[in-house]
Design an enzyme around this catalytic site. Structure first.
Site, PDB file in Angstrom:
ATOM      1  N   LYS A  52       0.837  -1.207   0.000  1.00  0.00           N
ATOM      2  CA  LYS A  52       0.000   0.000   0.000  1.00  0.00           C
ATOM      3  C   LYS A  52       0.876   1.262   0.000  1.00  0.00           C
ATOM      4  CE  LYS A  52      -3.802  -2.506   2.071  1.00  0.00           C
ATOM      5  NZ  LYS A  52      -4.680  -2.832   3.204  1.00  0.00           N
ATOM      6  N   GLN A  96      -4.832  -1.582   9.382  1.00  0.00           N
ATOM      7  CA  GLN A  96      -4.713  -2.908   8.784  1.00  0.00           C
ATOM      8  C   GLN A  96      -5.308  -3.968   9.714  1.00  0.00           C
ATOM      9  OE1 GLN A  96      -3.682  -3.403   5.657  1.00  0.00           O
ATOM     10  NE2 GLN A  96      -3.917  -5.613   5.771  1.00  0.00           N
ATOM     11  N   ASP A 119     -11.156   2.536   3.489  1.00  0.00           N
ATOM     12  CA  ASP A 119     -11.368   1.084   3.400  1.00  0.00           C
ATOM     13  C   ASP A 119     -12.847   0.755   3.202  1.00  0.00           C
ATOM     14  OD1 ASP A 119      -9.330  -0.815   3.410  1.00  0.00           O
ATOM     15  OD2 ASP A 119      -8.891  -0.507   5.544  1.00  0.00           O
TER      16      ASP A 119
END
Ligand code: GUN
Length: 282
Positions: A52, A96, A119
């Protein structure tokens, strides 16, 4: 011989488009920024987070990296999220997953401002998607739709069978396929007569998390197969939820693992960051 849908190539095209858009935004004083928080030392998460950050660099998004020890108290993580929610340089906040066991994942996700929820995991984002309101769409489902569209696969009216019912993939991709006017059936590991259902499927999304769960002979010859699985087979080799060897010469088109959906997830994260920067800049 099936067409292999090249997610790596399509994701690079998207990142190149975003790179141009970011360069233009910077001339207008908008500098997109993404905060990435990793708690603990899960090796798969470290790889994902590294990818990422690399994608941010490629596209021109500034990444702010936070690596917290596994024993970090939940309250400290919540405080960091509060700080990032207030930071004007940060347009997206990503924590995460999975988190260590002593943390409540849902509580942590809900602390992220919906305006920075790149997200798309916040209940507000999920709720907006379910009733057709604007909001961030989670990256893997969005990437699947983008893969289909850029591969010129028509979704309207098609029988779309989603195998898997997770909050991150199965449920949201079903909503997106429905939004694209597909006729959607959601199956899972306990579905009766799965083969009968798969034999009606024009588009199959496999996201059940079981190595090689779906075999080529269960699928129609003109099916398009999107394999979201990321598993290890009996020899430790990466494999999907679809048995690629038996499916690849049997269906119309299929995504490989790796190199299919995975790179698309990251490209769509970059797209969400750019969207966030455009709508939240101060
Ligand atoms: N863990 C596995 N996939 C994801 C993802 O898409 N986002 C986050 N934040 N964590 C993950």
């Amino acid at each position: 011989m099936s067409k292999i849908i090249d997610g790596k190539l399509i994701s690079t095209m998207i990142k190149d488009e975003l790179k141009e858009e970011v360069a233009l935004l910077k001339t207008q004083g908008i500098h997109p920024g993404l905060a990435v928080i990793l708690v603990g030392d899960n090796s798969a998460s470290q790889v994902y987070v590294g990818n990422k950050k690399k994608a941010c660099e490629y596209v021109g998004i500034k990444s702010f990296s936070y690596e917290l020890p596994i024993e970090t108290p939940e309250a400290d993580l919540l405080e960091l999220i509060d700080t990032l929610n207030r930071d004007d340089q940060v347009h997206g906040v990503l924590v995460q997953l999975p988190l260590p066991k002593h943390m409540d994942e849902q509580k942590v996700i809900m602390r992220i401002s919906p305006a920075k929820d790149v997200d798309g995991f916040h209940p507000q984002s999920v709720g907006a998607l379910s009733i057709g309101l604007p909001g961030f769409v989670s990256c893997t489902p969005a990437g699947i739709i983008e893969l289909l569209k850029r591969s010129h696969v028509d979704i309207v009216g098609k029988n779309c069978v989603v195998v898997g019912r997770s909050n991150i993939v199965g449920k949201p991709v079903s909503l997106l396929l429905l939004r694209e006017h597909g006729t959607v059936t959601i199956c899972h590991s306990r579905t009766n007569n799965l083969t009968d259902i798969l034999q009606q499927a024009d588009i199959v999304v496999a996201a059940v998390g079981i190595p090689k769960f779906i075999k080529g002979e269960q699928l129609k010859a003109d099916a398009v197969v999107i394999d979201v699985g990321m598993n290890r087979d009996e020899n430790g080799k990466l494999c999907g939820d679809v048995d690629f060897d038996s499916a690849k010469d049997h269906v119309a088109a299929i995504t490989p693992v790796p190199g299919g959906v995975g790179p698309m997830t990251i490209a769509m994260l970059m797209k969400n960051c750019v969207l966030a920067a455009k709508s939240n800049h101060c």
